[in-house]
Design an enzyme around this catalytic site. Structure first.
Site, PDB file in Angstrom:
ATOM      1  N   ARG A  32       0.852  -1.285  -0.050  1.00 54.17           N
ATOM      2  CA  ARG A  32      -0.128   0.074   0.060  1.00 54.17           C
ATOM      3  C   ARG A  32       0.967   1.379  -0.320  1.00 54.17           C
ATOM      4  O   ARG A  32       0.427   2.320   0.639  1.00 54.17           O
ATOM      5  CB  ARG A  32      -0.707   0.132   1.234  1.00 54.17           C
ATOM      6  CG  ARG A  32      -2.011  -1.125   1.322  1.00 54.17           C
ATOM      7  CD  ARG A  32      -2.954  -1.114   0.199  1.00 54.17           C
ATOM      8  NE  ARG A  32      -3.716  -2.333   0.431  1.00 54.17           N
ATOM      9  CZ  ARG A  32      -3.344  -3.530  -0.188  1.00 54.17           C
ATOM     10  NH1 ARG A  32      -2.581  -3.518  -0.928  1.00 54.17           N
ATOM     11  NH2 ARG A  32      -4.515  -4.448  -0.028  1.00 54.17           N
ATOM     12  N   SER A  72     -10.714  -0.076   3.776  1.00 52.20           N
ATOM     13  CA  SER A  72      -9.969  -0.100   5.014  1.00 52.20           C
ATOM     14  C   SER A  72      -9.313   1.131   5.466  1.00 52.20           C
ATOM     15  O   SER A  72      -8.884   1.465   4.646  1.00 52.20           O
ATOM     16  CB  SER A  72      -8.890  -1.258   4.917  1.00 52.20           C
ATOM     17  OG  SER A  72      -9.484  -2.628   4.681  1.00 52.20           O
ATOM     18  N   GLU A  89      -4.664   4.068   5.773  1.00 54.65           N
ATOM     19  CA  GLU A  89      -4.853   3.996   4.577  1.00 54.65           C
ATOM     20  C   GLU A  89      -5.851   5.130   3.902  1.00 54.65           C
ATOM     21  O   GLU A  89      -5.458   5.395   2.832  1.00 54.65           O
ATOM     22  CB  GLU A  89      -5.564   2.523   4.171  1.00 54.65           C
ATOM     23  CG  GLU A  89      -4.891   1.801   3.080  1.00 54.65           C
ATOM     24  CD  GLU A  89      -5.384   0.229   2.942  1.00 54.65           C
ATOM     25  OE1 GLU A  89      -5.430  -0.311   3.675  1.00 54.65           O
ATOM     26  OE2 GLU A  89      -6.288   0.059   2.030  1.00 54.65           O
TER      27      GLU A  89
HETATM   28  C1  LIG Z   1     -16.068  -0.764  -0.538  1.00 58.26           C
HETATM   29  C2  LIG Z   1     -14.453  -0.292  -0.563  1.00 58.26           C
HETATM   30  C3  LIG Z   1     -13.680  -1.570  -0.929  1.00 58.26           C
HETATM   31  C4  LIG Z   1     -12.160  -1.435  -1.103  1.00 58.26           C
HETATM   32  N1  LIG Z   1     -11.377  -2.150  -1.239  1.00 58.26           N
HETATM   33  C5  LIG Z   1     -10.218  -1.990  -1.422  1.00 58.26           C
HETATM   34  C6  LIG Z   1      -9.251  -2.974  -1.439  1.00 58.26           C
HETATM   35  O1  LIG Z   1      -9.602  -4.297  -1.535  1.00 58.26           O
HETATM   36  N2  LIG Z   1      -7.951  -2.742  -1.465  1.00 58.26           N
HETATM   37  C7  LIG Z   1      -7.261  -1.556  -1.865  1.00 58.26           C
HETATM   38  O2  LIG Z   1      -6.426  -1.293  -1.817  1.00 58.26           O
HETATM   39  N3  LIG Z   1      -8.011  -0.448  -1.478  1.00 58.26           N
HETATM   40  C8  LIG Z   1      -9.666  -0.722  -1.446  1.00 58.26           C
HETATM   41  N4  LIG Z   1     -10.533   0.490  -1.173  1.00 58.26           N
HETATM   42  C9  LIG Z   1      -9.790   1.760  -1.254  1.00 58.26           C
HETATM   43  C10 LIG Z   1      -9.891   2.524  -2.710  1.00 58.26           C
HETATM   44  O3  LIG Z   1     -10.825   1.988  -3.383  1.00 58.26           O
HETATM   45  C11 LIG Z   1      -8.698   2.289  -3.360  1.00 58.26           C
HETATM   46  O4  LIG Z   1      -7.568   2.849  -2.591  1.00 58.26           O
HETATM   47  C12 LIG Z   1      -8.570   3.037  -4.941  1.00 58.26           C
HETATM   48  O5  LIG Z   1      -7.338   2.669  -5.485  1.00 58.26           O
HETATM   49  C13 LIG Z   1      -8.295   4.416  -4.399  1.00 58.26           C
HETATM   50  O6  LIG Z   1      -8.620   5.088  -5.834  1.00 58.26           O
HETATM   51  P1  LIG Z   1      -9.395   6.393  -6.152  1.00 58.26           P
HETATM   52  O7  LIG Z   1      -9.395   6.754  -7.460  1.00 58.26           O
HETATM   53  O8  LIG Z   1     -10.765   6.413  -5.474  1.00 58.26           O
HETATM   54  O9  LIG Z   1      -8.458   7.192  -5.099  1.00 58.26           O
HETATM   55  P2  LIG Z   1      -8.513   8.638  -4.321  1.00 58.26           P
HETATM   56  O10 LIG Z   1      -9.427   8.416  -3.107  1.00 58.26           O
HETATM   57  O11 LIG Z   1      -9.407   9.559  -5.380  1.00 58.26           O
HETATM   58  O12 LIG Z   1      -7.052   9.132  -4.201  1.00 58.26           O
HETATM   59  C14 LIG Z   1      -6.319   8.368  -3.238  1.00 58.26           C
HETATM   60  C15 LIG Z   1      -4.951   8.733  -3.369  1.00 58.26           C
HETATM   61  O13 LIG Z   1      -4.390   8.712  -4.717  1.00 58.26           O
HETATM   62  C16 LIG Z   1      -4.067   9.836  -5.382  1.00 58.26           C
HETATM   63  N5  LIG Z   1      -4.422   9.787  -6.897  1.00 58.26           N
HETATM   64  C17 LIG Z   1      -5.831   9.757  -7.323  1.00 58.26           C
HETATM   65  N6  LIG Z   1      -5.573   9.812  -8.682  1.00 58.26           N
HETATM   66  C18 LIG Z   1      -4.333  10.039  -8.965  1.00 58.26           C
HETATM   67  C19 LIG Z   1      -3.564  10.114  -9.984  1.00 58.26           C
HETATM   68  N7  LIG Z   1      -4.297  10.614 -11.281  1.00 58.26           N
HETATM   69  N8  LIG Z   1      -2.128  10.793 -10.141  1.00 58.26           N
HETATM   70  C20 LIG Z   1      -1.538  10.937  -8.739  1.00 58.26           C
HETATM   71  N9  LIG Z   1      -2.221  10.265  -7.727  1.00 58.26           N
HETATM   72  C21 LIG Z   1      -3.555  10.114  -7.610  1.00 58.26           C
HETATM   73  C22 LIG Z   1      -4.653  10.751  -4.296  1.00 58.26           C
HETATM   74  O14 LIG Z   1      -4.020  12.199  -4.416  1.00 58.26           O
HETATM   75  C23 LIG Z   1      -4.758  10.173  -3.045  1.00 58.26           C
HETATM   76  O15 LIG Z   1      -3.793  10.597  -2.518  1.00 58.26           O
HETATM   77  C24 LIG Z   1     -11.740   0.238  -1.170  1.00 58.26           C
HETATM   78  C25 LIG Z   1     -12.823   1.282  -0.985  1.00 58.26           C
HETATM   79  C26 LIG Z   1     -13.962   0.888  -0.805  1.00 58.26           C
HETATM   80  C27 LIG Z   1     -15.027   2.309  -0.765  1.00 58.26           C
END
Ligand SMILES: Cc1cc2nc3c(=O)[nH]c(=O)nc-3n(C[C@H](O)[C@H](O)[C@H](O)COP(=O)(O)OP(=O)(O)OC[C@H]3O[C@@H](n4cnc5c(N)ncnc54)[C@H](O)[C@@H]3O)c2cc1C
Length: 288
Positions: free
Chosen positions: A161, A210, A280
């Protein structure tokens, strides 16, 4: 060319269904617009990068802050076993495209919400897989100096992570994944197994996934469960009864309540394990 900023409610975008106002949100659709934004805003504003807000608690951002969403970066190219994906594509969609093309490697990640950019930034993973297992290279645009760069997976130094990409500076525009040719039906069967398993463990209510990273391989949900924290709530936010590692919005929960409950959980875990858990969930706005 200047791109207009808009005011949006994070509650309408975030998977938590809760969040403060983002006073200045921008949605560039391509590199030209991203470059123009960097020129317009980088000197006097604080810049933040957002994907799908599925891992970000938004407390609310002010007039000085500009939140750049990757939404508009859409497109997937497949050449042999290499899949090149623009940052705003949803992880779930990329996994589907890979399945249709008979390419294996994303099955364990097929139900992770959010964008591929967000997944790479935090090295998202599930079961024993992480996105870093299949990343070949990542294209970046530096929000500080306006330069572009391509990094190999080795240069990004992924860990559990974690990636060494600079938060809110290195904007991921494109990710290249190296997958492995396999039978589509077999891939589909594996994806279905993963989705079913997640249905058993992940709460249905809205959340950010998480809250904390594991500590030496142990889920912080375990420690919260042992401490009797399942079901503990602050207002509308609650430590899930199903999975103590996840805080859910039971309806009308505010981001401040989430923060208070998360801080409370942090203290309990620290007391039990003797060490502060690493979050996280990323917190955006407030006093930052
Ligand atoms: C129901 C549920 C289940 C989940 N299960 C998992 C799981 O199994 N495993 C897991 O790892 N996570 C899980 N997550 C967490 C989340 O979905 C992941 O971490 C996902 O990859 C975040 O993506 P996002 O686009 O929503 O990021 P955001 O929440 O928008 O951003 C997260 C971080 O990434 C950065 N970021 C986003 N896009 C970019 C970009 N283009 N360039 C540079 N930085 C960027 C942001 O600045 C921030 O620091 C879960 C979430 C939910 C709601």
């Amino acid at each position: 060319m200047s791109i207009k900023s808009v005011t949006v409610s994070a509650a309408e975008i975030s998977t938590l269904g809760s969040g403060g106002m983002i006073q200045k949100a921008v949605f560039p659709k391509n590199m030209t617009e991203l470059v123009s934004l960097q020129r317009t805003y980088s000197v006097s504003n604080r810049l933040y990068i957002a994907g799908g807000l599925s891992n970000t608690l938004v407390l609310g951002t002010g007039e000085r802050d500009v939140v750049i969403f990757s939404d508009g970066f859409k497109g997937i190219r497949v050449r042999d076993d290499i899949v090149s994906v623009l940052a705003g594509e949803k992880m779930t969609h990329v996994a589907e495209v890979a399945r249709i093309c008979g390419l294996s490697g994303l099955e364990d990640l097929c139900a992770i919400p959010g964008t591929i950019g967000g997944a790479v930034s935090g090295n998202a993973g599930c079961m024993d897989s992480s996105i870093s297992d299949v990343v070949e290279s990542v294209k970046l645009f530096h929000l500080d100096d306006g330069q572009t760069e391509i990094l190999s997976a080795e240069e990004i130094a992924f860990r559990y992570r974690y990636s060494n990409l600079r938060k809110n500076v290195d904007f991921i525009t494109e990710v290249s994944l190296r997958l492995i040719a396999d039978d589509s039906a077999k891939i589909a069967a594996r994806m279905s197994k993963v989705r079913n398993k997640r249905k058993e463990t992940i709460p249905l209510q809205r959340s950010l996934g998480s809250v904390f990273k594991r500590i030496e391989g142990v889920s912080c949900g375990y420690y919260l469960d042992v401490a009797g924290y399942k079901g503990k709530n602050v207002g509308g936010m609650q430590v899930s009864e199903k999975h103590a590692g996840i805080i859910v919005n039971t309806g009308g929960g505010t981001p401040e309540e989430y923060l208070e409950l998360m801080t409370d959980c942090e203290k309990i875990i620290q007391k039990t394990v003797g060490k502060k858990p690493e979050r996280e969930v990323i917190v955006l706005g407030g006093d930052l």
